[in-house]
Design an enzyme around this catalytic site. Structure first.
Site, PDB file in Angstrom:
ATOM      1  N   HIS A   9      42.799  41.464  31.515  1.00 35.26           N
ATOM      2  CA  HIS A   9      41.671  42.397  31.495  1.00 35.26           C
ATOM      3  C   HIS A   9      42.005  43.628  30.652  1.00 35.26           C
ATOM      4  CE1 HIS A   9      39.130  45.549  33.691  1.00 35.26           C
ATOM      5  NE2 HIS A   9      38.251  44.713  33.173  1.00 35.26           N
ATOM      6  N   ARG A  10      41.382  43.725  29.493  1.00 31.61           N
ATOM      7  CA  ARG A  10      41.699  44.779  28.515  1.00 31.61           C
ATOM      8  C   ARG A  10      43.158  44.680  28.073  1.00 31.61           C
ATOM      9  NH1 ARG A  10      39.030  49.840  31.957  1.00 31.61           N
ATOM     10  NH2 ARG A  10      37.363  48.583  32.876  1.00 31.61           N
ATOM     11  N   GLU A  36      40.638  39.548  27.481  1.00 36.44           N
ATOM     12  CA  GLU A  36      39.314  40.163  27.577  1.00 36.44           C
ATOM     13  C   GLU A  36      39.315  41.443  26.775  1.00 36.44           C
ATOM     14  OE1 GLU A  36      36.305  42.977  29.510  1.00 36.44           O
ATOM     15  OE2 GLU A  36      38.485  43.168  29.345  1.00 36.44           O
ATOM     16  N   ASP A  38      36.696  44.749  25.099  1.00 36.95           N
ATOM     17  CA  ASP A  38      35.422  45.465  25.160  1.00 36.95           C
ATOM     18  C   ASP A  38      35.066  45.930  23.763  1.00 36.95           C
ATOM     19  OD1 ASP A  38      35.185  45.594  28.138  1.00 36.95           O
ATOM     20  OD2 ASP A  38      37.040  46.739  27.932  1.00 36.95           O
ATOM     21  N   HIS A  51      36.663  50.610  25.958  1.00 38.96           N
ATOM     22  CA  HIS A  51      35.838  50.346  27.140  1.00 38.96           C
ATOM     23  C   HIS A  51      34.763  51.395  27.366  1.00 38.96           C
ATOM     24  CE1 HIS A  51      34.778  50.565  31.445  1.00 38.96           C
ATOM     25  NE2 HIS A  51      34.817  49.247  31.375  1.00 38.96           N
ATOM     26  N   GLU A 111      33.408  41.327  25.814  1.00 42.44           N
ATOM     27  CA  GLU A 111      32.354  42.005  26.563  1.00 42.44           C
ATOM     28  C   GLU A 111      31.625  42.983  25.654  1.00 42.44           C
ATOM     29  OE1 GLU A 111      31.458  45.077  30.249  1.00 42.44           O
ATOM     30  OE2 GLU A 111      33.392  44.035  30.209  1.00 42.44           O
ATOM     31  N   LYS A 113      29.550  46.102  25.310  1.00 39.44           N
ATOM     32  CA  LYS A 113      29.317  47.290  26.152  1.00 39.44           C
ATOM     33  C   LYS A 113      27.948  47.891  25.829  1.00 39.44           C
ATOM     34  CE  LYS A 113      31.810  48.560  28.645  1.00 39.44           C
ATOM     35  NZ  LYS A 113      32.053  48.179  30.062  1.00 39.44           N
ATOM     36  N   ASP A 231      44.439  42.968  35.584  1.00 40.06           N
ATOM     37  CA  ASP A 231      45.197  43.979  34.849  1.00 40.06           C
ATOM     38  C   ASP A 231      46.676  43.638  34.805  1.00 40.06           C
ATOM     39  OD1 ASP A 231      42.862  45.533  34.589  1.00 40.06           O
ATOM     40  OD2 ASP A 231      43.218  46.521  36.511  1.00 40.06           O
TER      41      ASP A 231
END
Length: 247
Positions: A9-10, A36, A38, A51, A111, A113, A231
């Site tokens: 995640h990120r 992942e 953003d 993000h 993703e 945003k 994370d």
């Protein structure tokens, strides 16, 4: 039983600044199955990885991403907020990231945003970048904004899309499908057997965010979720090995 994929995640965002190259490089080295990212747009319409709509939390700057040109935003320090050893980190373009990523053996979740600021044509821009780098088959495009999901699906019905949500609703998989989503990404507290059953009925992959605790990882693994976003991919990979060894 489905083997649950682990998406960083990120990036490995507990070990390096989120949405920066070190975070993604560490995640890759840890054995994560996917990454992942953003994506937002600068003032001059360059897709970049960050993000928040405002740069304040993760850089030494202030103001909104869309108020900076890329030449301006790339000068910001995007790492010192996390640790001084990452002071040379900068916000990178989607193109730069994809040039690195296409040499990795992982899946990708992009993703969009657009739930706060609806960046004009971001869907087409991201699609074009993924197409150029021949990564469409390796990528899921997700958003909290159903309009973005619908736009991606309209551009190319074969692209994997996901509706992101933290809100419960009846028949959620069916609702997501009617808006063009081919998969569902939900907050970890929403996960239960009923939702899993509904997703199976609609043949809709279910991925869960943000799963950092072993107890929630166990639940996702046992219920056969298609993927988790975490994370701590380095910990999740090891915990999955332990879980599988006990089956």
């Amino acid at each position: 039983m489905t083997r649950t994929m682990i998406y960083a995640h990120r990036g490995a965002s507990k070990l390096a600044p989120e949405n920066t190259m070190p975070a993604y490089e560490i995640a890759s080295e840890s054995g994560a199955d996917g990454l992942e990212i953003d994506v937002q747009l600068t003032k001059d319409n360059i897709p970049v990885l960050i993000h928040d709509e405002n740069v304040r939390r993760t850089t030494n700057g202030t103001g909104f991403v869309h108020d900076y040109t890329y030449d301006e935003i790339k000068r910001l320090d995007a790492g010192s907020w996390f640790s001084s050893k990452f002071s040379d980190c900068s916000i990178v373009t989607l193109d730069y990231f994809l040039r690195w990523f296409k040499n990795q053996s992982m899946k990708l979740n992009v993703e969009l945003k657009t739930n706060v600021i609806e960046y004009k044509n971001i869907e087409q821009m991201v699609y074009d970048h993924l197409s150029y780098h021949r990564l469409l088959d390796h990528t899921v495009v997700s958003s909290f904004n159903l309009a973005s999901v619908e736009k991606i699906t309209a551009i190319d019905p074969n692209v994997q899309t996901a509706f992101l949500t933290s809100t419960r609703r009846r028949h959620l998989p069916k609702f997501a499908r009617t808006h063009g989503a081919s998969s569902l990404h939900v907050k970890y507290r929403m996960l239960d057997k009923t939702l899993v059953k509904q997703c199976h009925h609609h043949r809709m992959p279910l991925r869960v965010y943000t799963v950092n605790r072993p107890s929630w990882m166990t639940k996702c693994f046992k219920l056969g979720c298609e993927g988790i976003f975490t994370d701590v991919p380095h910990e999740a990979v090891e915990f999955r090995k332990l879980f599988e060894s006990k089956k």
